[in-house]
Design an enzyme around this catalytic site. Sequence first.
Site, short mmCIF file in Angstrom:
data_model
loop_
_atom_site.label_atom_id
_atom_site.label_comp_id
_atom_site.label_asym_id
_atom_site.label_seq_id
_atom_site.Cartn_x
_atom_site.Cartn_y
_atom_site.Cartn_z
N SER A 234 -25.05 -50.47 32.98
CA SER A 234 -24.66 -51.17 31.75
C SER A 234 -23.52 -52.14 32.05
O SER A 234 -22.71 -51.90 32.97
CB SER A 234 -24.16 -50.16 30.72
OG SER A 234 -23.54 -50.82 29.63
N TYR B 266 -19.13 -42.84 28.58
CA TYR B 266 -20.30 -43.69 28.87
C TYR B 266 -19.94 -44.73 29.93
O TYR B 266 -20.66 -44.91 30.91
CB TYR B 266 -20.75 -44.37 27.57
CG TYR B 266 -21.92 -45.31 27.72
CD1 TYR B 266 -23.23 -44.82 27.77
CD2 TYR B 266 -21.75 -46.69 27.81
CE1 TYR B 266 -24.32 -45.67 27.89
CE2 TYR B 266 -22.82 -47.55 27.93
CZ TYR B 266 -24.11 -47.05 27.97
OH TYR B 266 -25.18 -47.90 28.10
N1 LIG Z 1 -29.74 -51.17 24.52
C1 LIG Z 1 -28.74 -51.75 25.16
O1 LIG Z 1 -28.20 -52.75 24.69
C2 LIG Z 1 -28.25 -51.21 26.47
C3 LIG Z 1 -27.18 -51.85 27.10
C4 LIG Z 1 -26.73 -51.39 28.32
C5 LIG Z 1 -27.34 -50.29 28.90
N2 LIG Z 1 -28.36 -49.66 28.28
C6 LIG Z 1 -28.94 -48.50 28.95
O2 LIG Z 1 -30.35 -48.61 28.94
C7 LIG Z 1 -30.93 -47.31 28.90
C8 LIG Z 1 -31.91 -47.25 27.76
O3 LIG Z 1 -31.22 -47.62 26.60
P1 LIG Z 1 -31.93 -47.77 25.17
O4 LIG Z 1 -31.11 -48.69 24.39
O5 LIG Z 1 -33.39 -48.02 25.35
O6 LIG Z 1 -31.64 -46.29 24.64
P2 LIG Z 1 -32.27 -45.43 23.48
O7 LIG Z 1 -33.14 -46.28 22.59
O8 LIG Z 1 -31.16 -44.66 22.90
O9 LIG Z 1 -33.23 -44.46 24.33
C9 LIG Z 1 -32.68 -43.51 25.20
C10 LIG Z 1 -33.82 -42.69 25.83
O10 LIG Z 1 -33.24 -41.64 26.62
C11 LIG Z 1 -33.82 -40.39 26.24
N3 LIG Z 1 -32.82 -39.34 26.39
C12 LIG Z 1 -31.59 -39.29 25.81
N4 LIG Z 1 -30.97 -38.15 26.16
C13 LIG Z 1 -31.81 -37.48 27.00
C14 LIG Z 1 -31.73 -36.23 27.68
N5 LIG Z 1 -30.67 -35.42 27.55
N6 LIG Z 1 -32.78 -35.85 28.42
C15 LIG Z 1 -33.89 -36.64 28.52
N7 LIG Z 1 -34.01 -37.82 27.90
C16 LIG Z 1 -32.99 -38.24 27.14
C17 LIG Z 1 -34.23 -40.60 24.77
O11 LIG Z 1 -35.33 -39.78 24.40
P3 LIG Z 1 -35.14 -38.41 23.56
O12 LIG Z 1 -34.26 -38.73 22.40
O13 LIG Z 1 -36.53 -38.02 23.22
O14 LIG Z 1 -34.55 -37.45 24.52
C18 LIG Z 1 -34.71 -42.05 24.78
O15 LIG Z 1 -36.05 -42.14 25.20
C19 LIG Z 1 -29.77 -46.32 28.77
O16 LIG Z 1 -29.46 -45.79 30.03
C20 LIG Z 1 -28.64 -47.19 28.24
O17 LIG Z 1 -27.38 -46.68 28.60
C21 LIG Z 1 -28.83 -50.09 27.07
#
Ligand SMILES: NC(=O)c1ccc[n+]([C@@H]2O[C@H](COP(=O)([O-])OP(=O)(O)OC[C@H]3O[C@@H](n4cnc5c(N)ncnc54)[C@H](OP(=O)(O)O)[C@@H]3O)[C@@H](O)[C@H]2O)c1
Length: 246
Positions: free
Chosen positions: A143, A157
């Site tokens: 991130s 985080y």
């Molecule tokens: N969106 C952004 O702007 C952004 C920016 C920087 C970095 N990121 C990174 O990109 C990645 C994906 O982000 P996103 O925005 O798509 O996130 P999201 O919509 O919150 O999705 C997170 C995913 O992780 C799974 N998850 C969470 N806790 C878990 C656990 N304990 N065990 C197994 N699975 C778990 C969730 O599924 P369940 O709830 O079913 O477990 C979900 O499928 C993350 O690593 C995030 O830090 C995102």
Amino acid sequence: MTEERRYMLLTGASRGIGHATVKLFQSKGWRILTVSRQEFSEECAWPSARESHIQADLADLSQIDRLAATVRERLPNGRLHALVNNAGISPKGPEKSRLGVMGTDADVWTQVLNVNVVSTALIARALMPELEAAKGSIVNVTSIAGTRVHPFAGVAYAASKAALGSLTREMAHEFGRRGVRANAIAPGEIETSILSPGTDELVAAEVPMGRLGDPREVAETIYFLCTEPSSYINGAEIHINGGQHV
Ligand SMILES: NC(=O)c1ccc[n+]([C@@H]2O[C@H](COP(=O)([O-])OP(=O)(O)OC[C@H]3O[C@@H](n4cnc5c(N)ncnc54)[C@H](OP(=O)(O)O)[C@@H]3O)[C@@H](O)[C@H]2O)c1
């Protein structure tokens, strides 16, 4: 001879970036194995989504050996071509407030570090024979918060994503001779449920391109890192943020 079907294991596929990544890889003919805490998300409407999903909570490190054994059973030739460590959590305080050092207790630290960092190292370790057999590629999702203070991401985080960047370099160093590449992608503000109120103002003020990123734009970079056009890229961290880091 027909080309072997490629397999990817992707954590956190039930929404957001993971969801978009599965769809892209499937459109390119890959078979996908997914992991998340939910038994199955009805939003995951791609072919054979239910059968290819494995339920596991990555905060509980004792579940990883079982997860790896289940993955192994589902690989027809013992080869895993891509491991995408995408699952991530970003806990918030009351009314979605930012959790600083003073607001973060030991349980939050442990949970965030287990899901965002430690589980990724243990999954790669457990599935190394399968990755090595495929000369596979690892992509860790870090991130922008790992390299600069972010107004919404909490301290655990941010520290976890910095650690994941470091872990990616360690993996690249250690696995390179096995023929396994490891890289990271560092998204900025991508249109998913992880975003906080106030993101629109942040984008207007700080993102030179003046818009949110689309999950598909992140998925395309992950695909690049898992395929031949990136065959000499190892240990890199690619920013996907419209220039927010400059
Ligand atoms: N969106 C952004 O702007 C952004 C920016 C920087 C970095 N990121 C990174 O990109 C990645 C994906 O982000 P996103 O925005 O798509 O996130 P999201 O919509 O919150 O999705 C997170 C995913 O992780 C799974 N998850 C969470 N806790 C878990 C656990 N304990 N065990 C197994 N699975 C778990 C969730 O599924 P369940 O709830 O079913 O477990 C979900 O499928 C993350 O690593 C995030 O830090 C995102």
